[in-house]
Scaffold this motif. Structure first.
Motif, PDB file in Angstrom:
ATOM      1  N   ASP A 109       0.819  -1.223   0.000  1.00  0.00           N
ATOM      2  CA  ASP A 109       0.000   0.000   0.000  1.00  0.00           C
ATOM      3  C   ASP A 109       0.855   1.277   0.000  1.00  0.00           C
ATOM      4  N   LYS A 110       2.181   1.135   0.072  1.00  0.00           N
ATOM      5  CA  LYS A 110       3.130   2.254   0.052  1.00  0.00           C
ATOM      6  C   LYS A 110       2.996   3.209   1.241  1.00  0.00           C
ATOM      7  N   LYS A 111       2.257   2.787   2.282  1.00  0.00           N
ATOM      8  CA  LYS A 111       2.109   3.602   3.490  1.00  0.00           C
ATOM      9  C   LYS A 111       2.622   2.855   4.716  1.00  0.00           C
ATOM     10  N   ASN A 112       2.292   1.582   4.796  1.00  0.00           N
ATOM     11  CA  ASN A 112       2.643   0.767   5.955  1.00  0.00           C
ATOM     12  C   ASN A 112       3.861  -0.111   5.649  1.00  0.00           C
ATOM     13  N   PRO A 113       4.557  -0.556   6.714  1.00  0.00           N
ATOM     14  CA  PRO A 113       5.741  -1.388   6.478  1.00  0.00           C
ATOM     15  C   PRO A 113       5.360  -2.807   6.056  1.00  0.00           C
ATOM     16  N   LYS A 114       6.264  -3.418   5.327  1.00  0.00           N
ATOM     17  CA  LYS A 114       6.107  -4.831   4.986  1.00  0.00           C
ATOM     18  C   LYS A 114       6.175  -5.623   6.300  1.00  0.00           C
ATOM     19  N   PRO A 115       5.337  -6.626   6.492  1.00  0.00           N
ATOM     20  CA  PRO A 115       5.399  -7.400   7.740  1.00  0.00           C
ATOM     21  C   PRO A 115       6.687  -8.227   7.838  1.00  0.00           C
ATOM     22  N   LEU A 116       7.163  -8.399   9.051  1.00  0.00           N
ATOM     23  CA  LEU A 116       8.305  -9.274   9.285  1.00  0.00           C
ATOM     24  C   LEU A 116       7.905 -10.712   8.988  1.00  0.00           C
ATOM     25  N   ASP A 117       8.857 -11.516   8.541  1.00  0.00           N
ATOM     26  CA  ASP A 117       8.619 -12.944   8.347  1.00  0.00           C
ATOM     27  C   ASP A 117       9.889 -13.704   8.718  1.00  0.00           C
ATOM     28  N   THR A 118       9.845 -15.021   8.676  1.00  0.00           N
ATOM     29  CA  THR A 118      10.974 -15.853   9.106  1.00  0.00           C
ATOM     30  C   THR A 118      12.236 -15.557   8.308  1.00  0.00           C
ATOM     31  N   ALA A 119      12.124 -15.493   6.990  1.00  0.00           N
ATOM     32  CA  ALA A 119      13.306 -15.266   6.150  1.00  0.00           C
ATOM     33  C   ALA A 119      13.934 -13.910   6.439  1.00  0.00           C
ATOM     34  N   ALA A 120      13.127 -12.872   6.536  1.00  0.00           N
ATOM     35  CA  ALA A 120      13.643 -11.532   6.811  1.00  0.00           C
ATOM     36  C   ALA A 120      14.287 -11.482   8.195  1.00  0.00           C
ATOM     37  N   PHE A 121      13.626 -12.086   9.172  1.00  0.00           N
ATOM     38  CA  PHE A 121      14.160 -12.099  10.531  1.00  0.00           C
ATOM     39  C   PHE A 121      15.513 -12.800  10.567  1.00  0.00           C
ATOM     40  N   ASN A 122      15.609 -13.954   9.923  1.00  0.00           N
ATOM     41  CA  ASN A 122      16.873 -14.698   9.916  1.00  0.00           C
ATOM     42  C   ASN A 122      17.989 -13.895   9.255  1.00  0.00           C
ATOM     43  N   THR A 123      17.685 -13.186   8.190  1.00  0.00           N
ATOM     44  CA  THR A 123      18.674 -12.338   7.530  1.00  0.00           C
ATOM     45  C   THR A 123      19.104 -11.200   8.447  1.00  0.00           C
ATOM     46  N   LEU A 124      18.149 -10.590   9.137  1.00  0.00           N
ATOM     47  CA  LEU A 124      18.463  -9.513  10.075  1.00  0.00           C
ATOM     48  C   LEU A 124      19.342 -10.007  11.229  1.00  0.00           C
ATOM     49  N   VAL A 125      19.047 -11.202  11.741  1.00  0.00           N
ATOM     50  CA  VAL A 125      19.858 -11.778  12.823  1.00  0.00           C
ATOM     51  C   VAL A 125      21.292 -11.988  12.338  1.00  0.00           C
ATOM     52  N   LYS A 126      21.434 -12.532  11.146  1.00  0.00           N
ATOM     53  CA  LYS A 126      22.771 -12.772  10.591  1.00  0.00           C
ATOM     54  C   LYS A 126      23.536 -11.459  10.432  1.00  0.00           C
ATOM     55  N   THR A 127      22.891 -10.447   9.907  1.00  0.00           N
ATOM     56  CA  THR A 127      23.525  -9.150   9.697  1.00  0.00           C
ATOM     57  C   THR A 127      23.894  -8.499  11.026  1.00  0.00           C
ATOM     58  N   ALA A 128      22.970  -8.507  11.983  1.00  0.00           N
ATOM     59  CA  ALA A 128      23.235  -7.900  13.294  1.00  0.00           C
ATOM     60  C   ALA A 128      24.362  -8.640  14.023  1.00  0.00           C
ATOM     61  N   SER A 129      24.390  -9.958  13.909  1.00  0.00           N
ATOM     62  CA  SER A 129      25.464 -10.750  14.531  1.00  0.00           C
ATOM     63  C   SER A 129      26.816 -10.387  13.942  1.00  0.00           C
ATOM     64  N   GLU A 130      26.855 -10.176  12.640  1.00  0.00           N
ATOM     65  CA  GLU A 130      28.091  -9.784  11.968  1.00  0.00           C
ATOM     66  C   GLU A 130      28.546  -8.396  12.425  1.00  0.00           C
TER      67      GLU A 130
END
Length: 165
Positions: free
Chosen positions: A60-81
């Motif tokens: 809708d170009k107004k609200n954020p995309k919802p978090l999901d398992t794949a995105a969360f796992n990528t974020l964890v990997k990046t933050a850990s690095e």
């Protein structure tokens, strides 16, 4: 930071803007700088985020995309690095090493800075090629650790450097 961010429970949360699992919490937040969204990654027990980055807008170009398992796992990997690189940089700032050759033998000289809040100091140590400690002296945290000061310390029989504490 919301109360859920400091909650030490291990109960997973999988909501569109808040995801907690495996010792990490991702929270999608309104980007203060512009119209977009950001995501903050917190390691369990930490009050400051390990990573804050832009987050994708939803359809809708107004609200954020919802978090999901794949995105969360990528974020964890990046933050850990990010955390790993920060720890490596801090270690490199606090621990230095040089080598000196004397009488056909290599001596490894190290400086380990102890960043105590009230009275920081450092340990100047010498080790032989086999790793045996030859000497250890306490010096000021701002001790000038250079090839010339290290060689002078070795040549002076590992005497505590004058005026250095």
């Amino acid at each position: 930071m919301s109360a859920s961010m400091t909650d030490e429970t291990d109960a997973p949360i999988h909501e569109p803007r808040l995801w907690r699992d495996n010792g990490w919490t991702a929270q999608v937040i309104k980007n203060e700088d512009d119209e977009g969204w950001a995501v903050a990654m917190f390691k369990a027990g930490e009050s400051e985020p390990a990573l804050v980055g832009p987050w994708t807008m939803g359809r809708d170009k107004k609200n954020p995309k919802p978090l999901d398992t794949a995105a969360f796992n990528t974020l964890v990997k990046t933050a850990s690095e990010v955390i790993r690189r920060h720890e490596q940089q801090l270690h490199a700032q606090l621990n230095k090493a040089l080598h000196v050759a004397r009488d056909g033998n290599w001596i490894k000289v190290t400086l380990e800075i102890v960043p105590a809040e009230d009275d920081p100091y450092a340990w100047l140590r010498a080790h032989d090629a086999a790793g045996g400690q030859l000497a250890q002296v306490k010096v000021a945290a701002n001790f000038r650790f250079s090839q010339s000061t290290v060689e002078a310390w070795v040549d002076n029989g590992f005497e505590r450097p004058a005026g250095r504490d």
